[in-house]
Design an enzyme around this catalytic site. Structure first.
Site, PDB file in Angstrom:
ATOM      1  N   ASP A 303       0.807  -1.216   0.000  1.00 17.34           N
ATOM      2  CA  ASP A 303       0.000   0.000   0.000  1.00 17.34           C
ATOM      3  C   ASP A 303       0.841   1.268   0.000  1.00 17.34           C
ATOM      4  O   ASP A 303       0.329   2.358  -0.286  1.00 17.34           O
ATOM      5  CB  ASP A 303      -0.936   0.020   1.209  1.00 17.34           C
ATOM      6  CG  ASP A 303      -2.082  -0.964   1.080  1.00 17.34           C
ATOM      7  OD1 ASP A 303      -2.449  -1.293  -0.060  1.00 17.34           O
ATOM      8  OD2 ASP A 303      -2.604  -1.412   2.111  1.00 17.34           O
ATOM      9  N   ARG A 334      -2.701   0.772  -9.785  1.00 16.26           N
ATOM     10  CA  ARG A 334      -1.780   1.741  -9.191  1.00 16.26           C
ATOM     11  C   ARG A 334      -0.440   1.817  -9.895  1.00 16.26           C
ATOM     12  O   ARG A 334       0.319   2.757  -9.641  1.00 16.26           O
ATOM     13  CB  ARG A 334      -1.598   1.455  -7.695  1.00 16.26           C
ATOM     14  CG  ARG A 334      -2.807   1.872  -6.873  1.00 16.26           C
ATOM     15  CD  ARG A 334      -2.574   1.763  -5.397  1.00 16.26           C
ATOM     16  NE  ARG A 334      -3.788   2.155  -4.674  1.00 16.26           N
ATOM     17  CZ  ARG A 334      -4.138   1.680  -3.499  1.00 16.26           C
ATOM     18  NH1 ARG A 334      -3.371   0.788  -2.886  1.00 16.26           N
ATOM     19  NH2 ARG A 334      -5.254   2.086  -2.911  1.00 16.26           N
ATOM     20  N   ARG A 377      -5.138   6.387  -1.885  1.00  9.22           N
ATOM     21  CA  ARG A 377      -3.675   6.386  -1.750  1.00  9.22           C
ATOM     22  C   ARG A 377      -3.008   7.136  -2.911  1.00  9.22           C
ATOM     23  O   ARG A 377      -1.979   7.790  -2.726  1.00  9.22           O
ATOM     24  CB  ARG A 377      -3.152   4.959  -1.628  1.00  9.22           C
ATOM     25  CG  ARG A 377      -3.694   4.258  -0.403  1.00  9.22           C
ATOM     26  CD  ARG A 377      -2.849   3.123   0.083  1.00  9.22           C
ATOM     27  NE  ARG A 377      -3.590   2.311   1.028  1.00  9.22           N
ATOM     28  CZ  ARG A 377      -3.738   2.593   2.327  1.00  9.22           C
ATOM     29  NH1 ARG A 377      -3.172   3.678   2.819  1.00  9.22           N
ATOM     30  NH2 ARG A 377      -4.435   1.794   3.116  1.00  9.22           N
TER      31      ARG A 377
END
Length: 413
Positions: A303, A334, A377
């Site tokens: 993460d 991501r 995030r």
């Protein structure tokens, strides 16, 4: 939101409560059927999705300034909304697969794109009756009798592992989960505290059927949230930050290892261990050097990779992130979103099939505009990148940070 560049960073702050532990403390205590209180929970949107699901299942839940009080009861059929929370959906799949009744778990547009087959396949091997839509949500579950299996997971995933262990508590015989490398172990620690017959042998975890007993849980600070001020301090010359009450579980502390290897000084004070190790963590900027992330460390910092990619931009030389294909199935892909926002801020970065290569200049020009979509995030990583850059930048949809860090802007920037 316009984010201005900063030239100094010297702060002391307290980490927000851990998201992963809050989810588990609420869900596991609800399953126990008894009374318990979760103190210092994270009240972000993801964790509140878990709370709302418990209410819909018939659990008595009260929230106030002290925490979340739960009183378990009979769980009944329900339609559940997991919002943006993959943890909520995947853990509920395991928890409900043996419960009498019919359940539907759905979520927002982002969650509907994330893979649920990786949980459904082993559960179906145990006898669960689960229906997906093209491998994704909405998830339909009809409670069934389960039998323990040994499942060798192709990916290291705490969410998949947790779902299978929860199902194993109600299965006949032993349920054994084996993963390629060890993922975060909050579930194992908490299930043991609640009386589960659980054993760990390397990358294998086994559980025997049995009931859980309620326990009060005080949630420590979230290292994934603490990573943002820590990395921002590392990016700013002369930067220093102390983040108090950070969970430093060894299955989650990979970001601290990378920060040390990159040349910063990371120290602990007030270390304690009451089921989960906790410390006040101080980082001081140092002479930075390129780093490489791959192999067994990846699940310990998955993460934190978008924020660590930001750090690499402020280090002269080539830094490499590899072995991180799990980034493709988070709230966004991501790999693509991190490369995209870094390029928008002037970074020299290229994607690979399992990560990225960052050609650091020792600074980031900034000045661009970033839309993080529904990915909290990505939003927070872009925000610290803008703050450390020469010209700042514009962040669209900044409120998405509330998913995991409601006070991010006031605390960190």
């Amino acid at each position: 939101m316009e984010i201005a560049p900063i030239t100094r960073y010297d702060k002391t702050l307290t980490a927000p409560p851990d998201k992963s532990i809050t989810h588990r403390a609420v869900l596991f205590n609800a399953l126990s059927g008894g009374r318990a209180t979760v103190y210092n929970p994270l009240m972000g949107e993801d964790c509140m999705s878990t709370v709302e699901c418990m209410l819909r299942l018939g659990i008595d839940v009260e929230t106030d300034a002290r925490g979340i009080r739960l009183r378990g009861g009979q769980i009944g059929s329900a339609a559940l909304d997991a919002g943006n929370s993959g943890t909520t959906m995947r853990l509920l799949m395991g928890a409900l697969s043996s419960r009498p009744g019919n359940f539907c778990i759905d979520g927002d547009a982002s969650l509907r794109r994330r893979p649920m087959g990786r949980v459904a396949v082993p559960l179906e091997a145990m006898g669960a009756k689960i229906t997906l839509r093209r491998g994704c949500a909405p998830v339909q579950i009809e409670g069934a009798d389960l039998v323990g299996i040994t499942y060798r997971s192709p990916v290291a995933s705490a969410q998949v592992k947790s779902a299978i262990l929860l199902a194993g508590l109600s299965a006949v015989g032993v349920t054994r989960f084996v993963e390629p490398v060890v993922s975060r172990d909050h579930t194992e620690r908490m299930l043991r505290r609640m009386g589960a017959d659980l054993t760990v042998d390397g990358t294998a975890v086994a559980v025997r059927p049995g009931r859980l007993y309620p326990v009060d849980v005080t949630v420590c600070g979230d290292i994934s949230a603490a990573a943002f001020p820590l990395i921002l301090a590392a990016c700013v010359p002369g930067g220093r930050v102390t983040v108090k009450n950070v969970g430093v579980n060894p299955t989650r502390d990979g970001v601290l290892e990378v920060l040390r290897n990159a040349g910063t000084a990371v120290t602990f004070d007030n270390f304690a261990d009451d089921g989960e190790p906790v410390a006040d963590v101080t980082l001081t900027h140092g002479d930075l050097k390129p780093f490489r992330i791959d192999g067994a460390i990846v699940p310990r910092l998955i993460d934190e990779i978008p924020a660590l990619a930001v750090l690499a931009c402020f280090i002269e030389g080539e830094s490499v992130i590899a072995g991180a294909t799990e980034l493709k199935v988070k709230e966004s892909n991501r790999i693509d979103t991190t490369v995209g926002f870094l390029r928008a801020l002037g970074a020299d970065v290229e994607p690979t099939h399992d990560g990225m290569i960052i050609h650091g200049k020792g600074y980031l020009p900034g000045g661009g505009t970033v839309d993080p979509g529904l990915d909290h995030r990505t939003a927070m990583a872009a925000a610290i990148a803008m703050a450390a850059s020469k010209r700042g930048g514009t962040l669209l949809n900044p409120e998405v940070c509330a998913v995991s860090y409601p006070d991010f802007y006031g605390d960190v920037l």
